[in-house]
Design an enzyme around this catalytic site. Structure first.
Site, PDB file in Angstrom:
ATOM      1  N   PHE A  18       0.805  -1.229   0.000  1.00 27.12           N
ATOM      2  CA  PHE A  18       0.000   0.000   0.000  1.00 27.12           C
ATOM      3  C   PHE A  18       0.835   1.275   0.000  1.00 27.12           C
ATOM      4  O   PHE A  18       0.357   2.337   0.369  1.00 27.12           O
ATOM      5  CB  PHE A  18      -0.968   0.002   1.192  1.00 27.12           C
ATOM      6  CG  PHE A  18      -1.718  -1.289   1.364  1.00 27.12           C
ATOM      7  CD1 PHE A  18      -2.735  -1.628   0.493  1.00 27.12           C
ATOM      8  CD2 PHE A  18      -1.383  -2.173   2.365  1.00 27.12           C
ATOM      9  CE1 PHE A  18      -3.401  -2.829   0.624  1.00 27.12           C
ATOM     10  CE2 PHE A  18      -2.053  -3.378   2.499  1.00 27.12           C
ATOM     11  CZ  PHE A  18      -3.067  -3.709   1.637  1.00 27.12           C
ATOM     12  N   ILE A  69       2.935  -8.391  -3.881  1.00 28.70           N
ATOM     13  CA  ILE A  69       2.479  -7.753  -2.636  1.00 28.70           C
ATOM     14  C   ILE A  69       1.044  -8.159  -2.289  1.00 28.70           C
ATOM     15  O   ILE A  69       0.372  -7.496  -1.517  1.00 28.70           O
ATOM     16  CB  ILE A  69       2.606  -6.216  -2.715  1.00 28.70           C
ATOM     17  CG1 ILE A  69       1.738  -5.630  -3.834  1.00 28.70           C
ATOM     18  CG2 ILE A  69       4.058  -5.818  -2.896  1.00 28.70           C
ATOM     19  CD1 ILE A  69       1.698  -4.114  -3.820  1.00 28.70           C
ATOM     20  N   GLY A  70       0.612  -9.268  -2.883  1.00 28.53           N
ATOM     21  CA  GLY A  70      -0.714  -9.783  -2.559  1.00 28.53           C
ATOM     22  C   GLY A  70      -1.746  -9.573  -3.631  1.00 28.53           C
ATOM     23  O   GLY A  70      -2.946  -9.680  -3.370  1.00 28.53           O
ATOM     24  N   ASN A 106      -7.116 -10.969 -15.430  1.00 23.93           N
ATOM     25  CA  ASN A 106      -7.669 -12.038 -14.602  1.00 23.93           C
ATOM     26  C   ASN A 106      -8.870 -11.466 -13.862  1.00 23.93           C
ATOM     27  O   ASN A 106      -8.717 -10.600 -12.991  1.00 23.93           O
ATOM     28  CB  ASN A 106      -6.609 -12.550 -13.619  1.00 23.93           C
ATOM     29  CG  ASN A 106      -7.075 -13.737 -12.794  1.00 23.93           C
ATOM     30  OD1 ASN A 106      -8.168 -13.744 -12.236  1.00 23.93           O
ATOM     31  ND2 ASN A 106      -6.229 -14.755 -12.705  1.00 23.93           N
ATOM     32  N   LYS A 163     -10.775 -12.643 -11.622  1.00 26.33           N
ATOM     33  CA  LYS A 163     -10.846 -12.924 -10.185  1.00 26.33           C
ATOM     34  C   LYS A 163      -9.927 -11.992  -9.400  1.00 26.33           C
ATOM     35  O   LYS A 163     -10.338 -11.370  -8.415  1.00 26.33           O
ATOM     36  CB  LYS A 163     -10.485 -14.383  -9.912  1.00 26.33           C
ATOM     37  CG  LYS A 163     -10.573 -14.770  -8.438  1.00 26.33           C
ATOM     38  CD  LYS A 163     -10.276 -16.255  -8.237  1.00 26.33           C
ATOM     39  CE  LYS A 163     -11.393 -17.110  -8.820  1.00 26.33           C
ATOM     40  NZ  LYS A 163     -11.191 -18.549  -8.494  1.00 26.33           N
ATOM     41  N   THR A 164      -8.668 -11.883  -9.821  1.00 28.93           N
ATOM     42  CA  THR A 164      -7.745 -11.017  -9.088  1.00 28.93           C
ATOM     43  C   THR A 164      -8.112  -9.548  -9.266  1.00 28.93           C
ATOM     44  O   THR A 164      -7.937  -8.741  -8.349  1.00 28.93           O
ATOM     45  CB  THR A 164      -6.294 -11.251  -9.535  1.00 28.93           C
ATOM     46  OG1 THR A 164      -6.176 -11.004 -10.935  1.00 28.93           O
ATOM     47  CG2 THR A 164      -5.848 -12.671  -9.242  1.00 28.93           C
ATOM     48  N   GLN A 224      -8.989  -7.060  -6.159  1.00 29.34           N
ATOM     49  CA  GLN A 224      -8.257  -5.825  -5.892  1.00 29.34           C
ATOM     50  C   GLN A 224      -9.200  -4.646  -5.765  1.00 29.34           C
ATOM     51  O   GLN A 224      -9.031  -3.784  -4.892  1.00 29.34           O
ATOM     52  CB  GLN A 224      -7.264  -5.554  -7.017  1.00 29.34           C
ATOM     53  CG  GLN A 224      -5.958  -6.296  -6.897  1.00 29.34           C
ATOM     54  CD  GLN A 224      -4.903  -5.691  -7.795  1.00 29.34           C
ATOM     55  OE1 GLN A 224      -4.378  -4.620  -7.523  1.00 29.34           O
ATOM     56  NE2 GLN A 224      -4.595  -6.379  -8.874  1.00 29.34           N
ATOM     57  N   GLY A 274      -3.605  -1.000 -15.508  1.00 27.38           N
ATOM     58  CA  GLY A 274      -3.306  -1.124 -14.079  1.00 27.38           C
ATOM     59  C   GLY A 274      -4.500  -0.738 -13.242  1.00 27.38           C
ATOM     60  O   GLY A 274      -5.194   0.237 -13.528  1.00 27.38           O
ATOM     61  N   GLU A 303      -4.753   0.961  -7.833  1.00 28.91           N
ATOM     62  CA  GLU A 303      -5.011   2.165  -7.040  1.00 28.91           C
ATOM     63  C   GLU A 303      -6.227   2.964  -7.486  1.00 28.91           C
ATOM     64  O   GLU A 303      -6.510   4.010  -6.904  1.00 28.91           O
ATOM     65  CB  GLU A 303      -3.766   3.056  -7.069  1.00 28.91           C
ATOM     66  CG  GLU A 303      -2.588   2.413  -6.371  1.00 28.91           C
ATOM     67  CD  GLU A 303      -1.392   3.327  -6.269  1.00 28.91           C
ATOM     68  OE1 GLU A 303      -1.301   4.059  -5.270  1.00 28.91           O
ATOM     69  OE2 GLU A 303      -0.556   3.298  -7.182  1.00 28.91           O
TER      70      GLU A 303
END
Length: 739
Positions: free
Chosen positions: A252, A478-479, A633, A635-636, A640, A703, A706
């Site tokens: 983060f 980072i997850g 993806n 799912k990811t 996020q 991206g 954020e």
């Protein structure tokens, strides 16, 4: 819900599919080894001793009681610590200098610059002994006047200096005159408090020296920057520093730069010539890791009776530190979101005796969007227009501040889809007009926005005769599922099953990558990976023509050529290669900056319910529709975005770092007193993605990490206003502000 997928064959595209994360089993079974879990023989433990004043100098340190504790190996202070070179100041032409969290040379000075600055380091055989001894170190100070009260210091702010990376303002026409002449206008002040990092894994470092070679296991978002920074500080060659960061339990922004814990763990390991581990406590994270500072913002908007904007003024004051810190560009959303013939954007900074601020969850847009989107909502009410219609009326055809073309912008479509899915048409426009028994009901919207960029990454791609593929790149996980999406990209690019691809990452011995910041990592690595896959296929085609295997499998071509594998590299980590990569990056950056405005967008729809007697605010429903280019993806991506929305809900309703205005001490440095949302605070969050590729980005992706939190606080504040008629302009939106 987990979707069961058929195995992807060589002809089945996997980009866009909800593939399970490749690191999922390791993390859910406990097999994943984090930086504080790496096993080394003869391991020692370290802990920090923080300063208890905000400005001054040390006059004496008494370590006798600490060193007498059984198990204590040494206590390091500025009087006996090994040599440590000072950090380099930030240079926009050398991003590695971004790694310096502060300009303080830890334990090499008697100067104190903030309450919590490390003044001593205890190293012991056990963690318990280190903590016990740290409490016994006695430090005497000569205090000096300090600036720690943001409200009192706001008037001392100075204009923020611009550079090629961080613009400080903009001007188009005479915005003040246009505002004064506007028939409809709002002129509002907003405040946001300091916020602190609370990643599920606190910062942790394990360091070991072997002669002049240093190995560091660290929970970092920037492996390459950290290696370069450590090499500078300890006066060794970068090749002699290895940084390993296989798993990071949340970043983060707080782990994107290098803080005291990492530096001093390596210093302690050199001092005692043994492996040393430091795991920061929650309180130590607050003391020694920078976070978001307080800020004030003025947003003044003028419009005609028809609702079209005539003027946009956005001015800000944020804090920095006397010893470093990267300033935020809070006016970023105002540069890009709304068409207006006149604009004035100004950013100011005030230097304070607090720990330098650092990036934190959409650093600029996170709180900049709160002010802008709240003001837009208020002006829509003044005009008497639906907030969505008002936004669409002022949707720009080109970038408002400079007229650049949008590389892609489907924000109107996001609002249209979101309004339909959320049921916006059921909303009655008058504030306070919707109720459900004792609950006041409100609906609000806000725009999500985050600019898109690429940096530079080096990769290697190896195809073996058995059809397996290995991608190597020192990016950070980072997850967010980074290894999974890069495997998907490689599988499609080479036409192999997803199961055949293995991605190696998280180690500076691999080809270097960009930091996991600013939502740049996926696009950056993908760009180099796609280039590598094309280079590999070109060489395979050449081999196939030479050995008569055109039209046959890659494995057959390699077998006929007598090659066990074929590997290609993109970029180089030699000194010349680094310089070449930097020049290549800046050339592309400047070229695209002149031509395009690239960003991810979204539309947030929020329903709140507020107890008419207590003022309790509950978020009841949420719909977010996002336009961030191609989905790699599903799912990811949706995970996020939901996580980002949850972070935004926390910022809106609870998060606030309480700083004592007398001494600069953080008064709530723990999860018991710093209020984060829990499961009971979060409603069902519906997330949708338009999946419209950006033609100027690799694979059309921009991206997403954020964009999710931006606009969330404003959507909640706008819904609260709709429910109650009260416009809250000061975060967090606690019940005392509604009663």
């Amino acid at each position: 819900m987990t979707e069961t997928l058929p195995r992807a064959g060589a002809g089945d595209p996997v980009v866009g599919r909800p593939i399970d994360r490749v690191d999922g089993p390791a993390k859910t079974t406990g097999a994943a080894v984090y930086s504080a879990e790496v096993a080394y023989p003869d391991l020692a433990y370290a802990t920090l001793v923080p300063a208890t004043i905000s400005r001054g100098r040390i006059t004496s340190i008494d370590t006798a009681a600490a060193t007498a504790v059984r198990g204590v190996i040494t206590v390091l202070t500025h009087e006996n610590a090994p040599e440590l070179k000072p950090p380099q100041p930030f240079n926009p032409f050398n991003f590695a200098t971004f790694a310096a969290g502060t300009q303080v040379n830890y334990l090499k000075t008697d100067e104190i610059f903030w309450d919590g600055q490390p003044v001593a380091l205890v190293v012991a055989e056990t963690l318990e002994a280190a903590h016990e001894a740290a409490a016994l170190v006695r430090v005497a100070y000569e205090e000096r006047p300090s600036a720690v009260d943001f409200a009192a210091e706001e008037g001392n702010a100075q204009p923020q200096k611009a550079n090629m990376v961080l613009p400080s303002g903009a001007k188009k026409g005479d915005a003040e005159a246009a505002f004064a002449a506007s028939p409809v206008k709002v002129d509002l002040r907003f405040t946001t408090p300091p916020h602190n990092h609370n990643a599920i894994e606190p910062h942790a470092t394990t360091a070991v020296w072997d002669g002049n070679r240093l190995t560091v296991h660290d929970s970092t978002q920037s492996i390459d920057w950290l290696r370069t920074h450590l090499a500078l500080r300890f006066d060794v060659q970068p090749a002699n520093v290895r940084v390993v960061s296989t798993y990071v339990g949340g970043g983060f922004g707080g782990k994107s730069v290098v803080w005291a814990g990492t530096i001093l763990t390596a210093l302690a390991a050199r001092a005692i010539d043994r492996p040393v581990r430091m795991m920061l406590t929650r309180e130590a994270v607050y003391h020694t890791v920078g976070a978001r500072g307080a800020a004030t913002q003025r947003v003044a908007l003028g419009a005609g009776e028809d609702g079209r904007l005539t003027s946009l003024i956005h001015t800000t004051v944020a804090r920095t530190s006397r010893v470093g810190g990267l300033p935020e560009t809070l006016t970023s959303p105002s540069r890009h979101l709304y068409a207006t013939p006149t604009m004035l954007l100004q950013q100011h900074l005030v230097e304070m005796d607090l720990i330098p601020p650092s990036p934190m969850r959409t650093p600029s847009e996170g709180i900049g969007s709160f002010a802008l989107e709240s003001a837009i909502d208020e002006l829509a009410y003044q005009v008497g227009m639906d907030p969505i219609r008002f936004r669409m009326l002022n949707e720009p055809a080109t970038n408002p501040v400079d007229g650049k073309a949008f590389s892609r912008r489907w924000l109107p479509e996001a609002y249209a889809l979101g309004a339909e899915q959320f049921g916006w048409s059921e909303r009655t426009p008058e504030p306070g007009s919707m109720r459900d028994g004792r609950w006041l009901v409100g609906m609000g919207v806000a725009t999500a926005f985050h600019p898109a960029q690429q940096m530079a990454a080096n990769v290697t791609v190896r195809l073996s005769v058995d059809g397996s593929v290995v991608v190597r790149c020192a990016f950070q996980e980072i997850g967010v599922g980074a290894a999974t999406v890069q495997a998907q990209i490689a599988a499609d690019a080479l036409g192999v099953p997803f199961e055949n691809v293995r991605v190696e990452y998280g180690d500076s011995d691999l080809p270097s990558s960009a930091a996991a910041i600013g939502s740049v990592q996926t696009a950056t690595v993908a760009n180099s990976l796609l280039e590598g896959c094309e280079k590999l296929k070109k060489r395979l085609r050449s081999l196939a023509r030479r050995h008569g295997t055109t039209g046959q499998s890659h494995g057959e071509t390699l077998a006929r050529a007598g090659l066990p594998s074929l590997e290609v590299a993109i970029g180089s980590d030699t000194r010349v290669g680094k310089v070449t990569g930097q020049v290549k990056f800046f050339t592309r950056f400047l070229r695209e900056q002149r031509r395009w405005m690239k960003a991810a967008y979204g539309a947030h729809f929020c329903e709140v319910r507020i107890d008419q007697d207590t003022g309790e605010v509950r978020v009841a429903r949420w719909t977010g529709v996002f336009d961030f280019g191609r989905v790699i993806n599903t799912k990811t991506a949706t995970s996020q975005l939901r996580g980002g929305i949850i972070a935004g809900i926390g910022m809106a309703l609870g998060e606030e770092t309480l700083v004592d205005p007398r001494n600069g001490r953080i008064m709530n440095p723990s999860l018991a007193e710093y209020h984060l949302p829990v499961q009971a605070d979060i409603p069902q969050i519906e997330v949708m993605c338009l999946d419209e590729p950006d033609p100027t980005m690799p694979l059309g992706l921009t991206g997403i990490g954020e964009v999710g939190p931006t606009g969330v606080a404003a959507a909640i504040a706008n819904a609260v206003h709709h429910a109650t008629g009260k416009r809250i302009r000061d975060l967090p939106l606690t019940l005392d502000k509604l009663l």
